[in-house]
Design a protein around this motif. Structure first.
Motif, PDB file in Angstrom:
ATOM      1  N   ASP A 291      -0.496  -7.570  -1.542  1.00  0.00           N
ATOM      2  CA  ASP A 291      -0.939  -6.415  -2.322  1.00  0.00           C
ATOM      3  C   ASP A 291      -1.069  -6.879  -3.769  1.00  0.00           C
ATOM      4  O   ASP A 291      -0.073  -7.014  -4.487  1.00  0.00           O
ATOM      5  N   ALA A 292      -2.311  -7.136  -4.193  1.00  0.00           N
ATOM      6  CA  ALA A 292      -2.539  -7.693  -5.522  1.00  0.00           C
ATOM      7  C   ALA A 292      -2.105  -6.740  -6.622  1.00  0.00           C
ATOM      8  O   ALA A 292      -1.579  -7.158  -7.663  1.00  0.00           O
ATOM      9  N   GLU A 293      -2.308  -5.453  -6.409  1.00  0.00           N
ATOM     10  CA  GLU A 293      -1.957  -4.476  -7.435  1.00  0.00           C
ATOM     11  C   GLU A 293      -0.453  -4.434  -7.678  1.00  0.00           C
ATOM     12  O   GLU A 293       0.014  -4.373  -8.833  1.00  0.00           O
ATOM     13  N   ALA A 294       0.319  -4.486  -6.588  1.00  0.00           N
ATOM     14  CA  ALA A 294       1.773  -4.439  -6.718  1.00  0.00           C
ATOM     15  C   ALA A 294       2.396  -5.822  -6.846  1.00  0.00           C
ATOM     16  O   ALA A 294       3.577  -5.944  -7.196  1.00  0.00           O
ATOM     17  N   GLY A 295       1.611  -6.855  -6.550  1.00  0.00           N
ATOM     18  CA  GLY A 295       2.154  -8.210  -6.568  1.00  0.00           C
ATOM     19  C   GLY A 295       3.167  -8.452  -5.468  1.00  0.00           C
ATOM     20  O   GLY A 295       4.063  -9.275  -5.612  1.00  0.00           O
TER      21      GLY A 295
ATOM     22  N   ARG B 294      -2.885 -14.293  -0.252  1.00  0.00           N
ATOM     23  CA  ARG B 294      -2.999 -14.081  -1.707  1.00  0.00           C
ATOM     24  C   ARG B 294      -4.305 -14.658  -2.239  1.00  0.00           C
ATOM     25  O   ARG B 294      -4.960 -14.039  -3.092  1.00  0.00           O
TER      26      ARG B 294
END
Length: 770
Positions: free
Chosen positions: A210-214, A273
């Motif tokens: 989840d790129a937004e949440a890392g 990722r």
């Protein structure tokens, strides 16, 4: 209580398994998911000059092809080594990097060298086959003794002479002196053969990011989601462990092999990722033979001293063990911290010393396999004691009984520093012999059908429950649903059933309303150690007991308020709080509904192991014309402290015996000694035992409660695999003893037995001519 502890309550998880509604990793899918394939080294040892992925990257459907250079450029680290020890001279053991993909050199057949991702599994596999490797072959070495020879090819510059670790327990000089002073010394050399784990469900992994949440998510078959997260993530990605959620659904077998992190689990996260889509990888059976960690693989020479009255005086062991072509997480644990401390078994041996040298070899890494060092220790001492009895000319049971630690000396600290808290070994042995009709064997041996019959006895003891903590959370929702959260992960053992029983008994509830949830690091519990070393009921059971007790205390407090009495006036039984002498009562479920739910948390710690033990009696018939062995009868009496569920328990023992007999009779991982190529790379070549290789087992218990565990239990999951190999080999050697055969190394395949019989007959003929 009908469904309480000690009752043969049928397994609650089996319905979904036998109806095909279990949910394994390969059953889980995500929108937009990609498929990965691993390019593996086609040679066991070589200089890796280059990995050309250009053709693969240009193929239709292929999104990426990664090499060690790509990972290094992104700062990806190495897999961890959990157990790190010092050499006997005080120097630190070398720690060569265990990278996710090989770079510069390959050191075992099947080592990952590239990782390809495509929109379909077929496309990923086709692309993997298009990757070109430039490798200059190097000489390979697959046996520890050969790897430690002066002229052996070197695997790692950091480990001169291929020595991974030289370790010692006890004083060798003291053992030598005690042996020199002994009236008799019995000597034995034996091999504990390398084993492929062969879990029903091969390894797998799905990575999400989840790129937004890392945040990362890993779905994978494991023996503990918390273990995989905590062992792998920070070292590989350099990020806090709380950035990764690990989910483990149903798992089809682990046996130690799935307790550790693997390259593929980190690679799917890395690719997810990079690509912004879920990435999945599923091992084939052929890949499992190449890349799963394997078990055992050591050779030992041992000396047992006896005095004039046949009491043991000293035990000295020298062991050469394999680490494989990479140092796995627990790679040095089994032949050091696990096996040697248990070397004296159940016997009073005043002086014990073990010297261990572990070598890097050009084959798959070695790690824990069911029993993880204790089967090796039990096999050694039980074969040695049996050989001693035969040389002296007394019964194997008589020699054992003479030297066993008596119950009145419990707790007893052995010469290796291990303290047994309880046990009545002679009583258990005699019960097993009686159940096996040991006294009637001579009549069975006399049957004139051309077969050579033998009976073998072996006594095992093991240390279960790796020291540490285990947490649990028990909840009762307002609708009456009960959820038990625990950190130990079932791989087929029946954990759900036993945890349901424990909770049902503690809270007086119907088992049908209780659900057990495991395998998700996002489900908060105070601690989690996973499923290793038969610790689930020892530690997890303790945690559930504490959590249920904490919930009950809260419920009691709330019930007292609802009934308008002092809490000390309440009785609790069968799920009801009652005011004695009245008809006033309230159920615990009703209390939960009225107060908005109830919760109890338990965090159990046990730093002392438990010591299950027992006697195995195996009876065989050997056909001298073919070497074929038939197991005619098999009897076990175990001391597990306390039986929580006899059905689940017997299933665990049955499975362990089958694996132990498999190692002793049919299983052996074979690598070509010159090239390191795997010669037993499928079930066509590897002798996994079949149903007709084993008989029906007679399994009973003679329990002495454990004094170091609040439930009184001793771990049971690995016991069968520990006692079976020496019992089986002792039986076969007994059958062949009339031919002068005193030892055979596992596995006792028909060809190996036939060759031994022919050699013995030829020697007898030559002796008669002379």
């Amino acid at each position: 209580m009908k469904f309480g502890l000690g009752q043969p309550f049928r397994r609650v998880e089996d319905l979904r398994f036998i109806t095909g509604t279990g949910r394994f990793t390969d059953d889980i899918h995500y929108e937009g998911e990609l498929f990965a394939a691993v390019v593996r080294a086609p040679v066991a040892h070589g200089v890796l000059n280059g990995v050309d992925v250009s053709a693969a990257r240009e193929m239709e459907e292929v999104l990426a092809a990664y090499t060690a250079d790509d990972l290094a450029a992104d700062g990806i680290g190495s897999l961890p080594v959990i157990i790190v020890l010092d050499h006997v001279n005080g120097e630190k053991m070398p720690l060569p990097a265990h990278t996710l993909l090989a770079g510069g050199k390959v050191r075992y057949l099947g080592e990952p060298v590239a990782f390809v991702v495509a929109t379909s599994a077929r496309a990923a596999q086709d692309a993997a086959e298009a990757v070109m490797l430039d490798i200059d072959d190097l000489p390979a070495v697959v046996e520890p003794a050969d790897a430690l020879a002066e002229d052996a090819p070197e695997l790692f510059a950091e480990a001169p002479g291929n020595l991974a670790l030289h370790w010692r327990l006890g004083e060798i000089d003291a053992a030598d002196a005690a042996l020199d002073a002994s009236a008799r010394v019995v000597e034995l050399e034996l091999i504990n053969n390398r084993i492929v784990v062969s879990s029903m469900e091969p390894r797998n992994a799905i990575g999400l990011y989840d790129a937004e949440a890392g945040q990362f998510t890993l779905v994978t078959g494991s023996q503990g989601s918390h273990m995989i997260r905590d062992f792998m993530f920070e070292g590989v990605f350099g990020l806090p462990a709380d950035r990764l959620r690990v989910i483990t659904p149903d798992v089809g077998g682990g046996f130690g092999m799935k307790a550790i992190p693997y390259p593929e689990q980190a690679l799917v996260l890395y690719a997810a990722r990079k690509l912004g889509r879920p990435v999945r990888w599923q091992s084939s059976r052929a890949e499992a033979f190449l890349s799963d960690t394997q078990g055992r693989d050591n050779a030992s020479k041992a000396w047992l001293g006896l005095d004039a009255e046949n009491r043991f005086t000293a035990l000295k062991v020298e062991t050469l063990a394999s680490a494989g072509g990479a140092l796995s997480a627990f790679g040095v644990y089994c032949p050091t911290l696990s096996g040697p401390p248990m070397a004296p078994g159940v016997y009073k041996v005043p002086v014990v010393a073990t010297d261990v040298r572990i070598a890097y070899t050009n084959n798959a890494p070695i790690d824990a396999y069911r029993g993880a060092g204790r089967p090796e220790a039990a096999y050694l001492i039980e074969r040695l004691v049996d050989k001693a009895a035969r040389e002296i000319g007394i019964g194997p049971d008589a020699l054992r009984a003479l030297n066993m630690i008596p119950p009145e000396e419990m707790p007893h600290t052995t010469a290796t520093g291990v303290t047994y808290d309880s046990g009545d070994f002679v009583r258990v042995m005699h019960k097993a012999m009686e159940a096996a009709d040991w006294a009637g064997f001579s009549a069975r041996r006399a049957v004139a059908d051309g077969k050579l019959r033998g009976i073998g006895l072996a006594y095992y003891i093991e240390r279960t429950g790796v020291p540490g903590k285990e947490g649990a959370r028990v909840e009762i929702a307002t609708d009456g649903a009960v959820i038990v959260h625990v950190g130990t992960q079932s791989t087929g053992q029946g954990h759900e059933t036993t945890y349901v029983q424990m909770t049902a008994e503690a809270l007086g509830l119907d088992p049908a309303c209780i659900t057990v949830k495991t395998g998700d690091t996002d489900h908060p519990i105070p601690s989690a150690g996973g499923t290793v070393a038969s610790r689930s009921m020892v530690h997890g059971g303790g945690a559930v007991k504490l959590a249920a007790g904490a919930l009950l205390a809260k419920a009691s407090h709330a019930a007292a308020k609802l009934l308008e009495v002092n809490e000390r006036e309440l009785d609790f039984d069968d799920g009801l709080f009652r005011v004695p002498g009245t008809n006033r009562h309230v159920g615990i479920v009703d209390v939960a509904a009225k107060v908005g739910g109830l919760e109890g948390i338990g965090d159990f710690e046990q730093m002392i192991g438990t010591f299950p033990n027992g006697a195995h009696v195996c009876e065989v018939a050997v056909d001298p014309e073919t070497g074929f062995i038939k197991v005619k009868r098999y009897t076990v009496v175990d001391d597990f402290g306390r039986t929580l569920n006899p059905l689940v328990l017997s299933g665990q023992v049955h499975g362990g015996i089958a694996q132990g007999i498999g190692q002793a009779m049919t299983e052996r991982t074979v690598y070509d000694p010159e090239t390191g190529q795997l010669l037993s790379g499928s079930f066509m070549d590897y002798g996994l035992p079949r149903a007709d290789d084993v008989p029906f087992f007679s399994v009973t218990t003679q329990n002495t409660p454990c004094t170091t565990n609040p439930l009184g239990i001793k771990g049971a999951g690995e016991a069968g695999a520990i006692g079976a190999p020496p019992a089986f080999v002792n039986a076969v050697v007994d059958a062949l003893s009339g031919l002068g055969i005193t030892h055979l190394d596992m596995p006792l395949t028909p060809s190996r037995v036939w060759e031994a019989v022919q050699a013995a007959k030829a020697l007898a003929r030559q002796t008669s001519y002379d």
